[in-house]
Design a protein around this motif. Structure first.
Motif, PDB file in Angstrom:
ATOM      1  N   ARG A   1      90.667 -37.553  67.162  1.00 13.26           N
ATOM      2  CA  ARG A   1      89.740 -36.464  66.842  1.00 13.26           C
ATOM      3  C   ARG A   1      88.810 -36.168  68.019  1.00 13.26           C
ATOM      4  O   ARG A   1      88.421 -35.022  68.251  1.00 13.26           O
ATOM      5  CB  ARG A   1      88.925 -36.838  65.600  1.00 13.26           C
ATOM      6  N   ASN A   2      88.492 -37.213  68.769  1.00 13.16           N
ATOM      7  CA  ASN A   2      87.595 -37.052  69.911  1.00 13.16           C
ATOM      8  C   ASN A   2      88.337 -36.766  71.217  1.00 13.16           C
ATOM      9  O   ASN A   2      87.748 -36.791  72.299  1.00 13.16           O
ATOM     10  CB  ASN A   2      86.730 -38.306  70.083  1.00 13.16           C
ATOM     11  N   GLY A   3      89.642 -36.539  71.127  1.00  6.11           N
ATOM     12  CA  GLY A   3      90.411 -36.185  72.295  1.00  6.11           C
ATOM     13  C   GLY A   3      90.864 -37.353  73.145  1.00  6.11           C
ATOM     14  O   GLY A   3      91.303 -37.167  74.290  1.00  6.11           O
ATOM     15  N   ALA A   4      90.778 -38.582  72.622  1.00  5.74           N
ATOM     16  CA  ALA A   4      91.180 -39.773  73.366  1.00  5.74           C
ATOM     17  C   ALA A   4      92.537 -40.277  72.867  1.00  5.74           C
ATOM     18  O   ALA A   4      92.967 -39.963  71.753  1.00  5.74           O
ATOM     19  CB  ALA A   4      90.133 -40.868  73.221  1.00  5.74           C
ATOM     20  N   ALA A   5      93.181 -41.081  73.689  1.00  2.00           N
ATOM     21  CA  ALA A   5      94.444 -41.703  73.276  1.00  2.00           C
ATOM     22  C   ALA A   5      94.128 -42.849  72.317  1.00  2.00           C
ATOM     23  O   ALA A   5      93.197 -43.626  72.562  1.00  2.00           O
ATOM     24  CB  ALA A   5      95.199 -42.226  74.484  1.00  2.00           C
ATOM     25  N   PRO A   6      94.864 -42.987  71.230  1.00  4.41           N
ATOM     26  CA  PRO A   6      94.567 -44.049  70.259  1.00  4.41           C
ATOM     27  C   PRO A   6      94.922 -45.423  70.784  1.00  4.41           C
ATOM     28  O   PRO A   6      95.924 -45.596  71.494  1.00  4.41           O
ATOM     29  CB  PRO A   6      95.438 -43.679  69.048  1.00  4.41           C
ATOM     30  N   ASP A   7      94.085 -46.419  70.474  1.00  6.30           N
ATOM     31  CA  ASP A   7      94.380 -47.799  70.835  1.00  6.30           C
ATOM     32  C   ASP A   7      93.951 -48.713  69.693  1.00  6.30           C
ATOM     33  O   ASP A   7      93.602 -48.241  68.606  1.00  6.30           O
ATOM     34  CB  ASP A   7      93.703 -48.199  72.151  1.00  6.30           C
ATOM     35  N   ASN A   8      93.972 -50.010  69.934  1.00  6.74           N
ATOM     36  CA  ASN A   8      93.682 -50.994  68.879  1.00  6.74           C
ATOM     37  C   ASN A   8      92.350 -51.714  69.076  1.00  6.74           C
ATOM     38  O   ASN A   8      92.081 -52.697  68.387  1.00  6.74           O
ATOM     39  CB  ASN A   8      94.801 -52.039  68.826  1.00  6.74           C
ATOM     40  N   TYR A   9      91.517 -51.231  69.986  1.00  9.23           N
ATOM     41  CA  TYR A   9      90.313 -51.973  70.368  1.00  9.23           C
ATOM     42  C   TYR A   9      89.063 -51.324  69.760  1.00  9.23           C
ATOM     43  O   TYR A   9      88.674 -50.218  70.139  1.00  9.23           O
ATOM     44  CB  TYR A   9      90.217 -52.045  71.886  1.00  9.23           C
ATOM     45  N   LEU A  10      88.453 -52.024  68.842  1.00  6.90           N
ATOM     46  CA  LEU A  10      87.318 -51.507  68.081  1.00  6.90           C
ATOM     47  C   LEU A  10      86.029 -52.230  68.465  1.00  6.90           C
ATOM     48  O   LEU A  10      85.989 -53.463  68.527  1.00  6.90           O
ATOM     49  CB  LEU A  10      87.574 -51.694  66.579  1.00  6.90           C
ATOM     50  N   ALA A  11      84.969 -51.465  68.702  1.00  8.81           N
ATOM     51  CA  ALA A  11      83.654 -52.041  68.974  1.00  8.81           C
ATOM     52  C   ALA A  11      82.958 -52.327  67.642  1.00  8.81           C
ATOM     53  O   ALA A  11      82.729 -51.391  66.863  1.00  8.81           O
ATOM     54  CB  ALA A  11      82.822 -51.081  69.810  1.00  8.81           C
ATOM     55  N   PRO A  12      82.633 -53.583  67.342  1.00  2.48           N
ATOM     56  CA  PRO A  12      81.959 -53.884  66.076  1.00  2.48           C
ATOM     57  C   PRO A  12      80.672 -53.090  65.889  1.00  2.48           C
ATOM     58  O   PRO A  12      80.294 -52.770  64.759  1.00  2.48           O
ATOM     59  CB  PRO A  12      81.676 -55.393  66.180  1.00  2.48           C
ATOM     60  N   ALA A  13      80.015 -52.754  66.993  1.00  2.00           N
ATOM     61  CA  ALA A  13      78.757 -52.009  66.896  1.00  2.00           C
ATOM     62  C   ALA A  13      78.956 -50.630  66.288  1.00  2.00           C
ATOM     63  O   ALA A  13      77.994 -50.011  65.799  1.00  2.00           O
ATOM     64  CB  ALA A  13      78.121 -51.884  68.283  1.00  2.00           C
ATOM     65  N   SER A  14      80.206 -50.131  66.296  1.00  3.23           N
ATOM     66  CA  SER A  14      80.471 -48.807  65.722  1.00  3.23           C
ATOM     67  C   SER A  14      80.565 -48.849  64.200  1.00  3.23           C
ATOM     68  O   SER A  14      80.648 -47.800  63.557  1.00  3.23           O
ATOM     69  CB  SER A  14      81.768 -48.237  66.303  1.00  3.23           C
TER      70      SER A  14
END
Length: 607
Positions: free
Chosen positions: A563-576
């Protein structure tokens, strides 16, 4: 000294979910808490014991250990514990012990149940099960058994085409299934009558067996509507018989699907099934991230999303096989193309690398093997052009090791099982996720059942597979946090694939091995393991809930990136994540670690 009611009130307003309650509701809750000040080393409760209530830490620290006495958490102030057992069967799922002087507040069972009954926020916070998603009346949520006609017209092979035509006209349908003793032999359609009989000038007393489509493709009642639509578009057919155990139980036609709108995944399947070059396929696969985002935004469950995405890869593979055969000529002997990895498990989240292999009939000569080497090169190169890039580990049919006669494959599995060194464990893990894509499935069916039986009976091999399944661990930090990646491009992030989804995939594979279960999909394996008694009902439900939460968090993260125009990956920031989301995600990781501990101690059934 006990904490004054006013101080407890202030404390609760800073703890979720109590901070969502009205002040009057908190005032009513305060006197129900029982205060307990405990010294170091006191066991608050033991695994399997009835719980007195929900515990909340005011000060100090509590160690949580699983039923194998392995530490899974160290909890500090403002953390609750005991909710997992309370929301399940009232029995403690873990053992809790103080670490230093600790002040606890205990909310009795009756008060806890009233809290979650009266307050939605509290119920959502303490219930670790996946929240229900809105159901939609579309093909992705409709099982074939709800779409099919349950009494399809049937004739025996000896019946005439005139009888078939008259029957279809009288019943206003466009097909007749040809059966013998309830077994499906073929299908005759209006198009067959007009093209093969009238157009060819055949007499009307021609037996239907002469013009029928023999051994038509079928689906089971448990398939979903999208499976029907994808099959129709890929194979350009308008009728799909539904069989169960080889017995005809229904049929689905294009007319049956007209009340549904074609999902976008079906459009991609249709485009790929008609592609003449891998480059044309690439135009369709490039839209997979957008499809993923739309499917997630529509509230589809993760297993539906990954199934639909994997269907696209399957279609591309089968189309490339057809193009290769058109270029090389018909195959000299039967063969079977299989996928492993996430495609094999029907769990793809987007375009990824390819993992495949080729089973070839034992009658193949060396010249025949050269044909299949060329076929593998065409298909793998085509998949690469279409966006499914070449496997870095060379786990592809272009590798002669993974393009072999069935007898050679049988030797592979026998060797891996009888001599389970680390490499054998890795290869067996990959190959136990095989799923036929195109060709003769008969080449694999006996081998799969034989291998599962032999592997499950070899305790040394099973033990090695269990050890192998524990190599990927959930990203848990002891102090109620997450163990994020420490350096590199993904520093301070969680790897939701290798430390979230993969540990469950590995556990499910071991349960399937122990139970000789043919399922390949992870969720299907867990459900089958519960049914076979290889995983307890409560442990299985906990693991399913944990898997669902992690898999859906991963998809939502990828959809947000697209949705934000980035390539999807598997790395999530817990702060989000919100406090609520972090708490639930961490509890899901705790469940996985507990089940890993259980199977590692030979207690997989007691999870």
């Amino acid at each position: 000294m006990p904490i004054a009611p006013e101080e407890l009130h202030r404390f609760l307003t800073g703890v979720h979910p109590y901070d969502t309650l009205d002040p009057d509701d908190i005032d009513a809750l305060v006197p129900q808490f029982v205060q307990r000040r405990l010294p170091e080393g006191v066991e608050i409760y033991h695994a399997g014991e009835p719980l007195e209530g929900l515990y909340l830490i005011h000060s100090g620290q509590v160690e949580i250990r699983d039923e194998n006495d392995v530490t899974v958490s160290l909890l500090g102030p403002r953390n609750s514990f005991g909710e997992r057992g309370l929301t399940r069967d009232g029995l403690a799922a873990t053992t809790a012990r103080t670490q230093g002087d600790t002040l606890l507040f205990m909310l009795p069972v009756y008060a806890f149940r009233a809290l979650i009954a009266e307050h939605t926020a509290a119920r959502r916070f303490f219930d670790r099960a996946r929240a229900p998603r809105p159901r939609k009346t579309d093909l992705a949520h409709s099982r074939v058994e709800t779409l099919m006609a349950t009494a399809p017209l049937t004739l025996t092979p000896e019946a005439t085409v005139q009888q078939a035509a008259r029957m279809m006209a009288e019943r206003h349908v466009s097909s007749v299934c040809i059966t013998k003793d309830e077994d499906l032999l073929g299908i005759v359609t209006i198009r067959d009558v007009s093209g093969k009989v009238v157009g060819a000038g055949l007499p009307f007393d021609t037996p239907v067996a002469r013009v029928m489509t023999q051994a038509p493709v079928t689906l089971p009642p448990s398939a979903i509507g999208s499976d029907v639509l994808h099959m129709m578009m890929e194979r350009r057919i308008g009728h799909v018989p539904v069989t169960e155990g080889g017995r005809l139980v229904g049929i689905v036609t294009q007319t049956d699907l007209t009340r549904f709108q074609a999902v976008s995944s079906a459009e991609l399947v249709s485009e790929i099934a008609r592609a003449q070059t891998p480059g044309q396929m690439a135009g369709a696969t490039a839209r997979i991230p957008q499809l993923l985002m739309q499917l997630v935004a529509s509230g589809n469950r993760h297993e539906v999303v990954t199934r639909l995405v994997t269907d696209i890869a399957d279609t591309a593979t089968r189309r490339l096989l057809a193009l290769a055969e058109a270029q090389l000529g018909p195959p000299p002997v039967p063969y079977l193309w299989l996928a492993c990895g996430s495609q094999g498990r029907q769990e793809q989240t987007g375009v990824s690398d390819q993992d495949n292999c080729l089973f070839i009939d034992n009658a193949a000569t060396d010249d025949d093997m050269a044909y299949f080497a060329r076929l593998a090169r065409i298909v793998c190169a085509g998949l690469d052009t279409a966006g499914y890039y070449l496997c870095p580990g060379d786990m592809m049919a272009t590798n002669p090791k993974w393009r072999a006669r069935v007898g050679t494959w049988r030797q592979y599995f026998t060797r891996w099982i009888t001599r389970p060194d680390p490499m054998a464990q890795m290869l067996a893990s990959v190959m136990f996720d095989l799923r036929p894509i195109g060709g003769s499935t008969a080449l694999y069916q006996d081998l799969q059942s034989e291998t599962l039986e032999a592997a499950s009976k070899n305790s040394i091999f099973v033990s090695h597979m269990i050890v192998n399944s524990l190599k990927h661990t959930p990203p848990l930090g002891l102090l109620r946090g997450f163990a994020t990646i420490r350096s590199g491009d993904h520093k301070d992030r969680l790897d939701l694939k290798h430390n979230g989804v993969v540990p469950v995939v590995d556990l499910a594979r071991v349960y399937a091995l122990q139970g000789q279960l043919p399922e390949v999909n992870t969720r299907a394996r867990l459900e089958a393991a519960v049914g076979a008694g290889k995983l307890s009902g409560s442990g299985g439900q906990d693991l399913l809930d944990a898997y669902d939460l992690i898999a859906e968090t991963r998809l939502e993260h990828q959809a947000e990136q697209v949705r934000n125009g980035a390539a999807p990956d598997n790395y999530l920031a817990p702060a989000s994540l919100s406090d609520f989301e972090r708490s639930h995600l961490r509890n899901a990781f705790v469940v996985i670690k507990s089940l890993q501990s259980a199977i590692g101690h030979g207690r997989g059934m007691l999870g």
